[in-house]
Design a protein around this motif. Structure first.
Motif, PDB file in Angstrom:
ATOM      1  N   THR A  63       0.967  -1.043  -0.054  1.00  0.00           N
ATOM      2  CA  THR A  63      -0.086   0.083   0.020  1.00  0.00           C
ATOM      3  C   THR A  63       0.886   1.135   0.067  1.00  0.00           C
ATOM      4  OG1 THR A  63      -0.065   0.438   2.379  1.00  0.00           O
ATOM      5  CG2 THR A  63      -1.555  -1.273   1.539  1.00  0.00           C
ATOM      6  N   THR A  64       0.300   2.316  -0.324  1.00  0.00           N
ATOM      7  CA  THR A  64       0.972   3.800  -0.237  1.00  0.00           C
ATOM      8  C   THR A  64       0.811   4.511   1.059  1.00  0.00           C
ATOM      9  OG1 THR A  64      -0.799   4.846  -0.977  1.00  0.00           O
ATOM     10  CG2 THR A  64       0.473   4.035  -2.791  1.00  0.00           C
ATOM     11  N   ILE A  65       0.258   3.533   1.996  1.00  0.00           N
ATOM     12  CA  ILE A  65       0.103   4.303   3.242  1.00  0.00           C
ATOM     13  C   ILE A  65       1.248   4.261   3.963  1.00  0.00           C
ATOM     14  CG2 ILE A  65      -1.422   4.290   5.613  1.00  0.00           C
ATOM     15  CD1 ILE A  65      -3.562   2.961   4.018  1.00  0.00           C
ATOM     16  N   PRO A  66       1.946   5.236   4.586  1.00  0.00           N
ATOM     17  CA  PRO A  66       3.281   5.219   5.429  1.00  0.00           C
ATOM     18  C   PRO A  66       2.873   4.834   6.920  1.00  0.00           C
ATOM     19  CG  PRO A  66       2.378   7.414   5.185  1.00  0.00           C
ATOM     20  CD  PRO A  66       1.653   6.553   4.372  1.00  0.00           C
ATOM     21  N   THR A  67       3.869   4.042   7.571  1.00  0.00           N
ATOM     22  CA  THR A  67       3.747   3.739   8.853  1.00  0.00           C
ATOM     23  C   THR A  67       4.884   4.415   9.376  1.00  0.00           C
ATOM     24  OG1 THR A  67       2.958   1.339   8.046  1.00  0.00           O
ATOM     25  CG2 THR A  67       3.894   1.755  10.411  1.00  0.00           C
ATOM     26  N   LEU A  68       4.377   5.268  10.580  1.00  0.00           N
ATOM     27  CA  LEU A  68       5.265   5.746  11.385  1.00  0.00           C
ATOM     28  C   LEU A  68       5.794   5.159  12.754  1.00  0.00           C
ATOM     29  CD1 LEU A  68       3.917   8.018   9.652  1.00  0.00           C
ATOM     30  CD2 LEU A  68       3.806   9.488  11.596  1.00  0.00           C
ATOM     31  N   PHE A  69       7.248   4.838  12.858  1.00  0.00           N
ATOM     32  CA  PHE A  69       7.501   4.227  14.243  1.00  0.00           C
ATOM     33  C   PHE A  69       8.045   5.257  15.144  1.00  0.00           C
ATOM     34  CE2 PHE A  69       7.470   1.421  10.497  1.00  0.00           C
ATOM     35  CZ  PHE A  69       7.259   0.287  11.110  1.00  0.00           C
ATOM     36  N   ILE A  70       7.739   5.160  16.225  1.00  0.00           N
ATOM     37  CA  ILE A  70       7.862   6.367  17.394  1.00  0.00           C
ATOM     38  C   ILE A  70       8.618   5.342  18.579  1.00  0.00           C
ATOM     39  CG2 ILE A  70       6.726   8.102  18.886  1.00  0.00           C
ATOM     40  CD1 ILE A  70       4.324   8.149  16.770  1.00  0.00           C
ATOM     41  N   HIS A  71       9.642   5.950  19.005  1.00  0.00           N
ATOM     42  CA  HIS A  71      10.464   5.337  20.064  1.00  0.00           C
ATOM     43  C   HIS A  71       9.953   5.795  21.414  1.00  0.00           C
ATOM     44  CE1 HIS A  71      12.231   9.102  20.819  1.00  0.00           C
ATOM     45  NE2 HIS A  71      12.639   9.581  19.636  1.00  0.00           N
ATOM     46  N   GLY A  72      10.261   5.238  22.235  1.00  0.00           N
ATOM     47  CA  GLY A  72      10.060   5.373  23.822  1.00  0.00           C
ATOM     48  C   GLY A  72      10.953   6.230  24.400  1.00  0.00           C
ATOM     49  N   TYR A  73      10.582   6.365  25.646  1.00  0.00           N
ATOM     50  CA  TYR A  73      11.554   7.411  26.511  1.00  0.00           C
ATOM     51  C   TYR A  73      13.033   7.028  26.435  1.00  0.00           C
ATOM     52  CZ  TYR A  73      12.616  10.208  30.819  1.00  0.00           C
ATOM     53  OH  TYR A  73      13.055  11.251  31.733  1.00  0.00           O
ATOM     54  N   GLY A  74      13.594   8.069  25.984  1.00  0.00           N
ATOM     55  CA  GLY A  74      15.067   8.270  25.893  1.00  0.00           C
ATOM     56  C   GLY A  74      15.446   7.521  24.596  1.00  0.00           C
ATOM     57  N   GLY A  75      14.536   7.189  23.617  1.00  0.00           N
ATOM     58  CA  GLY A  75      14.912   6.418  22.448  1.00  0.00           C
ATOM     59  C   GLY A  75      15.573   6.951  21.553  1.00  0.00           C
ATOM     60  N   THR A  76      16.209   6.480  20.618  1.00  0.00           N
ATOM     61  CA  THR A  76      17.000   7.186  19.414  1.00  0.00           C
ATOM     62  C   THR A  76      16.815   6.429  18.247  1.00  0.00           C
ATOM     63  OG1 THR A  76      18.921   5.274  19.711  1.00  0.00           O
ATOM     64  CG2 THR A  76      18.962   7.341  21.085  1.00  0.00           C
ATOM     65  N   GLU A  77      17.473   6.828  17.230  1.00  0.00           N
ATOM     66  CA  GLU A  77      17.491   6.182  15.705  1.00  0.00           C
ATOM     67  C   GLU A  77      17.583   4.741  15.835  1.00  0.00           C
ATOM     68  OE1 GLU A  77      18.953   6.627  11.293  1.00  0.00           O
ATOM     69  OE2 GLU A  77      20.037   7.865  13.004  1.00  0.00           O
ATOM     70  N   GLY A  78      18.556   4.094  16.825  1.00  0.00           N
ATOM     71  CA  GLY A  78      18.629   2.781  17.079  1.00  0.00           C
ATOM     72  C   GLY A  78      17.262   1.721  17.424  1.00  0.00           C
ATOM     73  N   SER A  79      16.515   2.657  18.148  1.00  0.00           N
ATOM     74  CA  SER A  79      15.382   1.803  18.817  1.00  0.00           C
ATOM     75  C   SER A  79      14.601   1.062  17.711  1.00  0.00           C
ATOM     76  CB  SER A  79      14.634   3.078  19.658  1.00  0.00           C
ATOM     77  OG  SER A  79      15.280   3.796  20.427  1.00  0.00           O
ATOM     78  N   PHE A  80      14.416   1.588  16.638  1.00  0.00           N
ATOM     79  CA  PHE A  80      13.492   0.998  15.611  1.00  0.00           C
ATOM     80  C   PHE A  80      14.404   0.525  14.311  1.00  0.00           C
ATOM     81  CE2 PHE A  80       9.568   2.266  17.482  1.00  0.00           C
ATOM     82  CZ  PHE A  80       8.794   1.172  17.461  1.00  0.00           C
ATOM     83  N   SER A  81      15.838   0.934  14.354  1.00  0.00           N
ATOM     84  CA  SER A  81      16.382   0.592  13.135  1.00  0.00           C
ATOM     85  C   SER A  81      16.561  -0.679  12.757  1.00  0.00           C
ATOM     86  CB  SER A  81      17.842   1.300  13.234  1.00  0.00           C
ATOM     87  OG  SER A  81      18.587   0.697  14.360  1.00  0.00           O
ATOM     88  N   GLY A  82      16.555  -1.563  13.844  1.00  0.00           N
ATOM     89  CA  GLY A  82      16.661  -3.077  13.521  1.00  0.00           C
ATOM     90  C   GLY A  82      15.347  -3.574  12.970  1.00  0.00           C
ATOM     91  N   MET A  83      14.207  -3.209  13.515  1.00  0.00           N
ATOM     92  CA  MET A  83      13.173  -3.727  13.098  1.00  0.00           C
ATOM     93  C   MET A  83      12.896  -3.147  11.629  1.00  0.00           C
ATOM     94  SD  MET A  83       9.100  -3.109  14.401  1.00  0.00           S
ATOM     95  CE  MET A  83       9.130  -4.168  15.883  1.00  0.00           C
ATOM     96  N   LEU A  84      13.032  -1.869  11.353  1.00  0.00           N
ATOM     97  CA  LEU A  84      12.877  -1.492   9.933  1.00  0.00           C
ATOM     98  C   LEU A  84      14.009  -2.279   8.928  1.00  0.00           C
ATOM     99  CD1 LEU A  84      12.871   2.623  10.675  1.00  0.00           C
ATOM    100  CD2 LEU A  84      10.818   1.005  10.191  1.00  0.00           C
TER     101      LEU A  84
END
Length: 306
Positions: A63-84
């Motif tokens: 789909t063309t619907i984007p999914t936004l990934f939002i980190h937790g408290y103190g999170g950084t780019e590394g928080s979701f980089s593995g999943m992405l």
């Protein structure tokens, strides 16, 4: 006598070589770095994760619907980089943008938006990554306004880990009925402490929690109860919680009862709600977004083939 010994020795060597080649071929079909290798032996090997879970292959809708990934408290780019990265490797989506929000609500992005039907993935970063959930809810709104104005995006999915899930829910019960903002198509919360970190609910059964609500409620939960009617009824919620099964009844940071408490509000208001409890040593709070079972649950919920 020498010929007999040489012939026997030659047969033994050939046998060992044959066995060794057979073992090498078998080992090549399963890669330790691919947590789904038992069921997807022909798929490219994924980056190594801390999860030992084995998942089945998943075919996703594009789909063309984007999914936004939002980190937790103190999170950084590394928080979701593995999943992405794992999602891209599995062909479930493609990272398009990284959107960074400053404390004043100003938004910048890097990457390329091409509006292609490839399940675009957008990583959201708060430079003040230890701010409160009220401000983060406003920052999520700022991101959605920016995406609509800049890229004409009218619909999104939200995935939030820990406080990112709490802030996303607060956004939905604050701005969910604002027709000027992009529609939230689907929402995934991972390890989110919806009833904060209050004590006093430890002896309540999970069935009673869902049916009656928590015995002791936090100010956060009270706010959510007061604003639940603004949550968009067309937005299904998948609530993923962890249980490390060490007797603590939770993921080591967020209790099961805090994480699952939101189910009561969703269900008594007849909203589309489902939950999944991930168990085992890899279900700890900081490992939930590195867990292959969570990967599969998120992708299936967002894009799974009906």
């Amino acid at each position: 006598m020498k010929k007999t010994f040489f012939f026997s020795f030659l047969i033994l060597v050939l046998s060992l070589v044959s066995v060794g080649c057979g073992n090498e071929k078998t080992a090549g079909t399963v890669k330790e770095s691919d947590p789904t290798s038992e069921s997807k032996s022909n798929s490219p090997s994924e980056p190594s994760t801390s999860s030992s879970d084995v998942t089945d292959p998943l075919t996703t809708n594009q789909t063309t619907i984007p999914t936004l990934f939002i980190h937790g408290y103190g999170g950084t780019e590394g928080s979701f980089s593995g999943m992405l990265s794992r999602f891209e490797t599995s062909g479930w989506g493609k990272k398009s943008l990284t959107v960074t929000v400053q404390p004043d609500g100003s938004v910048l992005d890097t990457g390329t938006w091409d509006n292609q039907s490839d399940n675009p993935l957008i990583q959201v970063l708060f430079t003040d990554n230890k701010n409160n959930e009220w401000n983060q809810a406003d920052w999520i709104k700022a991101v959605l306004v920016y995406l609509k104005q800049t890229y004409q995006i009218e619909e999104v999915n939200l995935v939030g880990h820990s406080m990112g899930g709490v802030s996303s829910f607060r956004y939905l019960v604050t701005y969910g009925d604002d027709d000027s903002l992009p529609i939230v198509n689907r929402f995934v919360a991972i390890g989110a402490p919806f009833n904060d970190f209050v004590t006093g609910n430890e002896e309540q059964s999970l069935d009673a929690l869902i049916q009656d609500g928590p015995l002791v409620i936090s100010q956060r939960y009270s706010d959510f109860a007061a604003g639940i009617q603004q949550y968009p009824k067309e937005t299904p919620l998948l609530n993923i919680v962890g249980d490390v099964q060490d007797g603590s009844d939770g993921d080591g940071t967020v209790s099961l009862r805090s994480g699952l408490s939101i189910g009561h509000l969703m269900q008594i208001n007849e909203m589309n709600y489902s939950e999944e409890i991930v168990t085992g040593s890899q279900a700890s709070h900081s490992q939930l977004h590195e867990n292959s079972q969570v990967d599969k649950a998120v992708a299936d919920f967002l894009w799974g083939t009906p």
